[in-house]
Motif scaffolding. Structure first.
Motif, mmCIF file in Angstrom:
data_model
loop_
_atom_site.group_PDB
_atom_site.id
_atom_site.type_symbol
_atom_site.label_atom_id
_atom_site.label_comp_id
_atom_site.label_asym_id
_atom_site.label_seq_id
_atom_site.Cartn_x
_atom_site.Cartn_y
_atom_site.Cartn_z
ATOM 1 N N SER A 1 32.221 54.145 40.089
ATOM 2 C CA SER A 1 31.863 53.791 38.719
ATOM 3 C C SER A 1 33.118 53.349 37.961
ATOM 4 C CB SER A 1 31.239 54.985 37.998
ATOM 5 O OG SER A 1 32.218 55.984 37.764
ATOM 6 N N LYS B 1 33.055 48.198 41.476
ATOM 7 C CA LYS B 1 32.083 47.575 42.376
ATOM 8 C C LYS B 1 32.719 47.281 43.729
ATOM 9 C CE LYS B 1 28.631 43.937 42.510
ATOM 10 N NZ LYS B 1 28.074 42.779 41.832
ATOM 11 N N ALA C 1 26.722 57.654 40.992
ATOM 12 C CA ALA C 1 26.025 56.475 40.464
ATOM 13 C C ALA C 1 25.051 55.915 41.491
ATOM 14 C CB ALA C 1 27.032 55.409 40.052
ATOM 15 N N GLU C 2 25.455 55.899 42.756
ATOM 16 C CA GLU C 2 24.583 55.387 43.811
ATOM 17 C C GLU C 2 23.393 56.329 44.022
ATOM 18 O OE1 GLU C 2 24.928 54.524 48.558
ATOM 19 O OE2 GLU C 2 26.678 54.070 47.309
ATOM 20 N N SER D 1 22.747 59.630 35.887
ATOM 21 C CA SER D 1 23.827 60.311 36.615
ATOM 22 C C SER D 1 23.907 61.781 36.231
ATOM 23 C CB SER D 1 25.166 59.633 36.336
ATOM 24 O OG SER D 1 25.150 58.321 36.825
ATOM 25 N N GLY E 1 16.384 57.190 41.039
ATOM 26 C CA GLY E 1 15.785 56.657 39.823
ATOM 27 C C GLY E 1 15.958 57.559 38.617
ATOM 28 N N ARG F 1 20.862 55.763 41.232
ATOM 29 C CA ARG F 1 20.039 54.576 41.486
ATOM 30 C C ARG F 1 18.982 54.870 42.552
ATOM 31 N NH1 ARG F 1 24.926 52.072 40.858
ATOM 32 N NH2 ARG F 1 25.341 52.029 43.084
ATOM 33 N N HIS F 2 19.383 55.568 43.604
ATOM 34 C CA HIS F 2 18.478 55.874 44.711
ATOM 35 C C HIS F 2 17.291 56.723 44.254
ATOM 36 C CE1 HIS F 2 17.225 56.734 48.823
ATOM 37 N NE2 HIS F 2 17.159 58.027 48.481
#
Length: 192
Positions: free
Chosen positions: A133, A128, A73-74, A83, A80, A77-78
């Motif tokens: 996730s 979190k 998930a991270e 998943s 863009g 995000r990194h």
């Protein structure tokens, strides 16, 4: 008919960093004319689909993050992307799958994790806190043998759970202090 050299058409057609529309614009043709001329030259079909959002110059960064165990998930995000795109790219690069041990993110904090799960804290809030996730939190709970929770039930906010836990710890400390005071008073009575 516009004159464009075969060499320019061939070079633009074989440049996989350009979309067909970009390559056509580069040589000054419409997309349809560019395609027709490339086929007349006997050039191979172009790769279809969207280009990778993780360009080849970022493959080393992707590989490093994957091997360090950065959560999917991270990474998504990194870079863009979704998943699932991370997983597809991992397979395309030939990187090994992650071992199931990464799902054991709460190692050393099993009691805290189980207490949060049993208190009904929302999976996303637990995730979190642990950097995972919500889905991984649910999988970890099942691996630990914790009971399933009903769907759609609103979860207890993590802040409320922390307040309840702190209150319980303070009450326990107060009970111990009272017990110690009673024991001191009993010892003083016997000594007197």
């Amino acid at each position: 008919m516009k004159r464009v050299s075969m060499a320019r058409i061939r070079a633009a057609w074989l440049d996989d960093t350009l979309t067909t529309a970009q390559a056509a614009e580069q040589v000054g043709l419409t997309r349809a004319n560019f395609w027709r001329r490339a086929k007349a030259l006997g050039l191979p079909s172009r790769k279809r689909g969207k280009p990778w959002r993780i360009a080849s110059d970022r493959e080393a960064e992707f590989t490093d993050m994957w091997r360090r165990g950065v959560p999917v998930a991270e990474m998504a995000r990194h870079f863009g992307i979704a998943s699932s795109g991370i997983i597809y790219r991992r397979k395309a690069l030939g990187l090994p799958g992650r071992s199931h041990d990464l799902r054991h993110f709460a190692v050393g904090r099993e009691e805290e994790f189980a207490a949060m799960w049993l208190a009904g804290i929302d999976s996303a809030a637990i995730g979190k806190l642990f950097g995972q996730s919500a889905r991984t939190v649910v999988e970890r709970a099942h691996l630990m043998g914790l009971p399933r929770r009903p769907r759609g039930r609103p979860g207890l906010p993590i802040e409320a759970w922390q307040e309840i836990r702190l209150a319980a710890l303070l009450a326990d400390a107060a009970k111990r202090e009272q017990q110690a005071a009673r024991e001191r008073a009993a010892c003083e009575k016997v000594a007197a």
